[in-house]
Write a protein that holds these residues in place. Structure first.
Motif, mmCIF file in Angstrom:
data_model
loop_
_atom_site.group_PDB
_atom_site.id
_atom_site.type_symbol
_atom_site.label_atom_id
_atom_site.label_comp_id
_atom_site.label_asym_id
_atom_site.label_seq_id
_atom_site.Cartn_x
_atom_site.Cartn_y
_atom_site.Cartn_z
ATOM 1 N N TYR A 56 0.834 -1.200 0.000
ATOM 2 C CA TYR A 56 0.000 0.000 0.000
ATOM 3 C C TYR A 56 0.871 1.253 0.000
ATOM 4 N N LYS A 59 2.247 1.905 -3.388
ATOM 5 C CA LYS A 59 1.243 2.530 -4.260
ATOM 6 C C LYS A 59 1.095 4.017 -3.951
ATOM 7 N N HIS A 62 4.000 5.891 -5.392
ATOM 8 C CA HIS A 62 3.814 6.021 -6.832
ATOM 9 C C HIS A 62 2.806 7.128 -7.151
ATOM 10 N N SER A 63 1.727 7.170 -6.388
ATOM 11 C CA SER A 63 0.698 8.197 -6.602
ATOM 12 C C SER A 63 1.252 9.592 -6.337
#
Length: 86
Positions: A56, A59, A62-63
């Motif tokens: 998580y 992610k 990355h966001s």
């Protein structure tokens, strides 16, 4: 961490399970170096949770990188509501 032969585990399974429940990690050596590790369910669940959290966080990183590079799509609340109506 304890390391034992599979034959020892078979002979004293309950004893080894009690040690694992008590917090030990048990490495069971097998032929051809196909060893297995026995951990308590509590420890296993903690490892799964840590893995999920790491995925998580990756992610999220990355966001945030996409946001910093201007790759984000911006919508107002009204635009989002209009999308629901479509």
């Amino acid at each position: 961490m304890l390391a034992v032969k599979s034959m020892d585990v078979r002979e004293n399974f309950k004893e080894w399970c009690n040690k694992v429940i008590g917090g030990e990690t048990l490495v069971v050596s097998r032929p051809k170096n196909e060893n297995v590790v026995i951990v308590s369910e509590k420890e296993y669940n903690e490892m799964v949770k840590a893995k999920r959290n790491a995925e998580y966080l990756k992610k999220l990183d990355h966001s945030f990188a996409q946001l910093e590079q201007g790759e984000a799509i911006h919508k107002s609340l009204d635009e989002l509501r209009a999308m629901l109506d479509e």
